[in-house]
Motif scaffolding. Structure first.
Motif, mmCIF file in Angstrom:
data_model
loop_
_atom_site.group_PDB
_atom_site.id
_atom_site.type_symbol
_atom_site.label_atom_id
_atom_site.label_comp_id
_atom_site.label_asym_id
_atom_site.label_seq_id
_atom_site.Cartn_x
_atom_site.Cartn_y
_atom_site.Cartn_z
ATOM 1 N N PHE A 77 0.834 -1.196 0.000
ATOM 2 C CA PHE A 77 0.000 0.000 0.000
ATOM 3 C C PHE A 77 0.873 1.251 0.000
ATOM 4 C CE2 PHE A 77 -3.033 3.135 1.492
ATOM 5 C CZ PHE A 77 -4.223 2.719 0.899
ATOM 6 N N TYR A 78 1.933 1.219 0.803
ATOM 7 C CA TYR A 78 2.842 2.357 0.888
ATOM 8 C C TYR A 78 3.554 2.586 -0.449
ATOM 9 C CZ TYR A 78 6.663 5.351 2.478
ATOM 10 O OH TYR A 78 7.551 6.386 2.619
ATOM 11 N N LEU A 79 3.989 1.502 -1.075
ATOM 12 C CA LEU A 79 4.653 1.623 -2.368
ATOM 13 C C LEU A 79 3.689 2.172 -3.424
ATOM 14 C CD1 LEU A 79 6.725 -1.701 -2.441
ATOM 15 C CD2 LEU A 79 7.576 0.624 -2.035
ATOM 16 N N GLY A 80 2.406 1.765 -3.323
ATOM 17 C CA GLY A 80 1.410 2.286 -4.258
ATOM 18 C C GLY A 80 1.196 3.777 -4.085
ATOM 19 N N VAL A 81 1.196 4.248 -2.821
ATOM 20 C CA VAL A 81 1.037 5.682 -2.561
ATOM 21 C C VAL A 81 2.225 6.459 -3.099
ATOM 22 C CG1 VAL A 81 0.911 7.417 -0.715
ATOM 23 C CG2 VAL A 81 -0.464 5.340 -0.571
ATOM 24 N N ILE A 82 3.429 5.933 -2.920
ATOM 25 C CA ILE A 82 4.640 6.603 -3.420
ATOM 26 C C ILE A 82 4.591 6.746 -4.935
ATOM 27 C CG2 ILE A 82 7.131 6.338 -3.707
ATOM 28 C CD1 ILE A 82 7.279 5.121 -0.968
ATOM 29 N N MET A 83 4.048 5.731 -5.610
ATOM 30 C CA MET A 83 3.976 5.789 -7.075
ATOM 31 C C MET A 83 3.063 6.917 -7.546
ATOM 32 S SD MET A 83 3.831 1.746 -8.119
ATOM 33 C CE MET A 83 3.599 2.153 -9.857
ATOM 34 N N TRP A 84 2.035 7.225 -6.749
ATOM 35 C CA TRP A 84 1.088 8.271 -7.171
ATOM 36 C C TRP A 84 1.456 9.653 -6.649
ATOM 37 C CZ3 TRP A 84 -2.351 7.581 -10.875
ATOM 38 C CH2 TRP A 84 -2.727 6.261 -11.191
ATOM 39 N N GLY A 85 2.424 9.724 -5.784
ATOM 40 C CA GLY A 85 2.828 11.034 -5.269
ATOM 41 C C GLY A 85 3.515 10.905 -3.927
ATOM 42 N N SER A 86 3.752 11.994 -3.289
ATOM 43 C CA SER A 86 4.433 12.000 -1.991
ATOM 44 C C SER A 86 3.412 11.805 -0.879
ATOM 45 C CB SER A 86 5.165 13.338 -1.797
ATOM 46 O OG SER A 86 5.795 13.346 -0.525
ATOM 47 N N PRO A 87 3.598 10.784 -0.014
ATOM 48 C CA PRO A 87 2.643 10.556 1.079
ATOM 49 C C PRO A 87 2.734 11.658 2.134
ATOM 50 C CG PRO A 87 4.531 9.111 1.321
ATOM 51 C CD PRO A 87 4.707 9.815 0.012
ATOM 52 N N PRO A 88 1.657 11.860 2.906
ATOM 53 C CA PRO A 88 1.688 12.882 3.963
ATOM 54 C C PRO A 88 2.724 12.530 5.028
ATOM 55 C CG PRO A 88 -0.562 12.142 3.519
ATOM 56 C CD PRO A 88 0.357 11.217 2.811
ATOM 57 N N GLN A 89 3.089 13.548 5.800
ATOM 58 C CA GLN A 89 4.030 13.321 6.896
ATOM 59 C C GLN A 89 3.402 12.383 7.930
ATOM 60 O OE1 GLN A 89 5.201 16.890 8.895
ATOM 61 N NE2 GLN A 89 6.995 15.960 9.880
#
Length: 364
Positions: free
Chosen positions: A29-41
């Motif tokens: 899930f984290y890798l998927g979020v990184i692919m779409w943009g920068s995750p929140p702090q």
């Protein structure tokens, strides 16, 4: 911990798969979020938290599934789908509440775009699929483990029956032999031939010690089997004296080959009973062992009256000893053996056994 140990320890296996599965989900899930943009702090704190909640909900599902495990298949399917969807809704509600409290700026952005409800709906469907996959894996792994356990129980039961059958066949050999030997000892005592009676008792004790110390499941070398056979024949020699002539022809390469213990004794006993005991002048018994390609060949021959033989099988049975030996070979080797009867020229019976050639002590 190796794989076999892990599969047998179901509690450890369950928790290992739980942690591995939910950790894998969080990472993907984290890798998927990184692919779409920068995750929140602080997103790396958020993911383990919701993964832990998802794991907790899966434990609730596990309790439900264990309760309805014995239900019929349609009701189980309904329970799996409904339970997975319910758990997905609760999980998504928890995720949404935690997310928008941890990242309030994301909530404002979603509200301005009018996408909050649609985002929640899409997330609930996604969460449902995660829980459904977990449920399918749970049932699949549990069914697999149960099938393996059932297979292991069946193999154990078959092994116990196999061992009991072999022991029963071996123990059938002793009564007839003991009866004759004790009768011979009794006769010697009545004739006041105490020295010879003592010799027979000593030889009998040695032979019985050998039979008790050797499990019918255990294989021995041909040379060890011949030595045991000689213990038995030493006793019979006292009974028949010069009427019993013995011939051993053991090839050197066959002496170290493995065979079932006490396999030949009932065959020799059969020859003594039918070929020697009723012959005025006695006769001979020949024991041969040789090696053919990948095969150990054992033969027991006598010059008695023989049997009516058709295609290697006696037409009139041939006694308990022969049938026990045939059954024992079938129990151990199945179709990889042969047990045939033939005629000894000019008269008599020859029993030929063919079994797979093995070297080195092994337990069947």
């Amino acid at each position: 911990m190796n794989t076999n140990t892990l599969l047998k320890d179901k509690r450890t296996l369950f928790w290992t798969l739980q942690f591995a599965g939910w950790s894998g989900w969080a990472m993907s899930f984290y890798l998927g979020v990184i692919m779409w943009g920068s995750p929140p702090q602080n997103y790396l704190w958020y993911l383990p938290l919701i993964a832990t909640i998802g794991m907790g909900l899966s434990l609730v599902l596990r309790g439900i599934y264990r309760y309805m495990w014995e239900m019929d298949l349609p009701r189980r399917i309904v329970a799996i789908v409904a339970g997975s969807y319910g758990a997905g809704l609760v999980w998504m509600a928890c995720r949404g509440t935690i997310f928008y409290n941890m990242f309030p700026t994301e909530r404002k952005t979603s509200e301005r775009g009018g996408m909050e409800f649609l985002s929640y709906f899409d997330g609930a469907i996604s969460a449902f699929w995660v829980m459904l996959v977990w449920s399918a894996l749970y049932f699949g792994i549990k069914n697999y483990l149960q099938a393996q356990a059932e297979k292991e129980r069946s193999l154990k039961a078959l092994s116990m029956a196999h061992e009991a059958q072999l022991k029963m066949l071996q123990y059938q050999l002793n009564p007839h032999f003991l009866f004759n030997t004790l009768n011979a000892i009794s006769t010697l005592v009545l004739d006041k031939n105490n020295e010879l009676a003592n010799v027979m008792v000593t030889r009998l004790s040695r032979f019985l010690r050998y039979t008790l110390d050797n499990d019918p499941m255990q294989k021995v070398t041909v040379s060890e089997e011949v030595e045991a056979l000689k213990l038995y024949l030493d006793i019979e020699k006292v009974r028949f004296d010069e009427r019993l002539q013995l011939r051993f022809n053991i090839q050197p390469e066959a002496s170290g080959a493995m065979m079932p213990s006490l396999l030949l004794q009932p065959l020799v006993e059969n020859s003594i009973k039918y070929a020697i005991a009723h012959a005025i002048n006695g006769g001979y018994i020949s024991v041969n062992a040789r090696v053919e390609p990948d095969t150990l060949v054992l033969e027991v021959a006598d010059d008695g009256p023989g049997l009516d033989v058709n295609n290697g099988v006696s037409t009139n049975g041939g006694g308990v000893g022969l049938s026990n030996c045939r059954e024992r070979l079938n129990e151990i080797y199945h179709e990889r053996q042969s047990f045939t009867l033939g005629k000894t020229e000019p008269h008599g019976l020859t029993i030929t056994i063919r079994i797979p050639l093995e070297y080195g002590k092994e337990v069947q």
